[in-house]
Design a protein around this motif. Structure first.
Motif, short mmCIF file in Angstrom:
data_model
loop_
_atom_site.label_atom_id
_atom_site.label_comp_id
_atom_site.label_asym_id
_atom_site.label_seq_id
_atom_site.Cartn_x
_atom_site.Cartn_y
_atom_site.Cartn_z
N ALA A 7 -17.49 -2.48 -26.68
CA ALA A 7 -18.31 -1.09 -26.54
C ALA A 7 -19.77 -1.76 -26.15
CB ALA A 7 -18.52 -0.17 -27.92
N ARG A 27 -16.30 3.30 -30.77
CA ARG A 27 -16.05 4.29 -29.63
C ARG A 27 -17.34 5.62 -30.10
NH1 ARG A 27 -10.32 5.71 -26.20
NH2 ARG A 27 -9.24 3.18 -26.53
N VAL A 317 -15.89 7.58 -22.02
CA VAL A 317 -15.71 7.06 -23.33
C VAL A 317 -14.05 7.26 -23.38
CG1 VAL A 317 -15.90 7.06 -26.35
CG2 VAL A 317 -18.03 6.66 -24.32
#
Length: 449
Positions: A7, A27, A317
């Protein structure tokens, strides 16, 4: 695979030492950034740029060398100030996912400071006002803002485009001839900004779209402009091609500026645009060869929301492929240098950063062609480029090593297996700290995100 580091690096711009332990859910961290309020960036306004460009024109007209040199210095100052602000924002940002999106869309709808002094003075304003405000908004709005910005109008020569049947052409004795028509922006709008090279358009569509977009120019430049006008978008009926035009099978009745606005909306809504944009996004965030399923997922989000770029970012995402250990992205020079400085907790862009990026062949806002900079390993992993990174890594390590950074802490910002030799190397106190820092950020593990 460490999902937190994925991420921070794949979607963000690189982890800071100590940051991963504060991001328990990568996330969610990314999604939260898309709900955050993004402050407007400050910079030089169009009024000041207009004054500088008028001074440039007057110096050229008078062939005044000293005046021209002073004006060119001012343009370099404007460009340098905008660059410093932008690079510092990337290094210090607490919403690096948003900053990555700004960089992506700025490269997708790129201008190049190498094209002209006008573009050099305007490139920073272009990113701040035409790209940044729309990266979580609507794609059509972004393309429309790009089409109207003086930087794009200068860069792809629409300021020079004259309808062959317009009053301007007739007054110049060129009625009926297409000599004044410039197709550059129309072609790139289709090929690079919306439909893609395989988007199903023809040369006739390009020529007809160029006619639709005649009259889209800037005040203070182009046919019909007055020297004292402010610098802004303006539509000039005097140079607009009259009559109906047909683009991709759709007929646009003579309607002045409304023709171009509708044509841009239609291009943005075309099914080929969703596929083309999705392919580029997946290539950037997932893999050099975009997985077809991932492309269709993003194209579907684009189509279903009418080009809502926040929804598209959320869909990115959620892509399974983006989190697969098998997917890797080689860092471009800009990505790599920003990630190094973020790891070292730099608070702003060093004064030498712009020059360093030029040495790495990745100067911001300066691609060699309207397609922008490449986004794959092939463009950036050649031996000379890697050697330049290694040399710069040594210089950076010497500087930042004096601040007492423990080289072992760089293991917090790179994803390496437990048995990787880098772990042993960084713990070896017989090797000077600066050398260990250089080997970490210049070595293979740090080249990937």
């Amino acid at each position: 695979m460490d999902t937190t580091l994925r991420a921070l690096s794949r979607f963000g711009l690189g982890a800071r030492i100590g940051q991963p332990e504060n991001v328990p859910d990568g996330r969610r961290w990314l999604r939260d950034q898309l709900d955050s309020r993004q402050p407007a960036r400050e910079g030089v306004g169009l009024a000041e740029v207009a004054s500088v460009l008028r001074e440039l024109r007057e110096g050229q007209r008078a062939q005044d060398r000293e005046r021209l040199m002073a004006t060119q210095r001012r343009i370099r100052e404007i460009q340098g100030g905008e660059l410093g602000t932008m690079l510092s924002a990337r290094i210090a940002s607490d919403t690096p996912f948003v900053e990555r999106l700004v960089a992506f869309w700025s490269n997708h709808l790129c201008v190049s400071v190498a094209a002209s002094r006008q573009v050099a003075a305007l490139a920073g304003h272009y990113e701040r006002t035409a790209i940044r405000p729309h990266v979580l908004g609507n794609f059509t709005d972004m393309v429309m803002a790009s089409a109207r910005h003086p930087a794009m109008l200068f860069y792809l020569d629409n300021v020079q485009s004259i309808g062959p049947g317009s009053r301007a052409a007739q007054r110049r004795g060129r009625g009926g001839r297409a000599r004044g028509l410039n197709e550059n922006y129309a072609r790139e709008l289709m090929e690079l900004h919306t439909l893609g090279v395989d988007g199903g358009y023809s040369q006739q569509d390009v020529e007809q779209l160029a006619r639709v977009l005649t009259g889209w120019t800037t005040s203070g430049a182009g046919p019909g402009s007055r020297p004292d006008e402010p610098l802004s978008f303006v539509f000039r009926p005097f140079v607009h091609e009259p009559g109906a035009k047909t683009v991709l099978g759709k007929r646009y009745q003579s309607g002045g500026i409304r023709e171009g606005e509708q044509a841009i909306r239609d291009l943005c809504a075309h099914p080929a645009t969703a596929n083309f944009v999705a392919g580029k996004l997946v290539q950037h965030f997932v893999a050099d060869v975009p997985p077809p399923r991932a492309v269709e997922e993003i194209a579907g989000a684009f189509r279903e929301t009418g080009g809502d770029l926040k929804a598209v970012a959320l869909a990115l995402v959620d892509l399974e492929e983006a989190w697969s250990p098998d997917s890797k992205k080689f860092r471009t020079p800009q990505d790599w240098l920003v990630a190094v400085l973020r790891a070292f907790h730099a608070e702003a862009a060093p004064e030498a950063m712009a020059q360093q990026l030029r040495q790495l062949r990745h100067a911001p806002w300066a691609p060699a062609a309207p397609k922008g900079y490449g986004d794959t390993r092939r463009e950036w992993a050649d031996p000379d480029s890697l050697m330049n990174r290694a040399e710069l890594a040594r210089n950076l390590a010497r500087r930042w090593g004096r601040r007492g950074i423990d080289p072992r802490r760089l293991l917090e910002v790179v994803d390496v297996p437990e048995q990787d030799p880098l772990r042993t190397l960084l713990a070896d106190s017989d090797i000077p700290a600066a050398e260990r820092l250089a080997l970490a950020v210049g070595g293979p593990a740090f080249q990937w995100r």
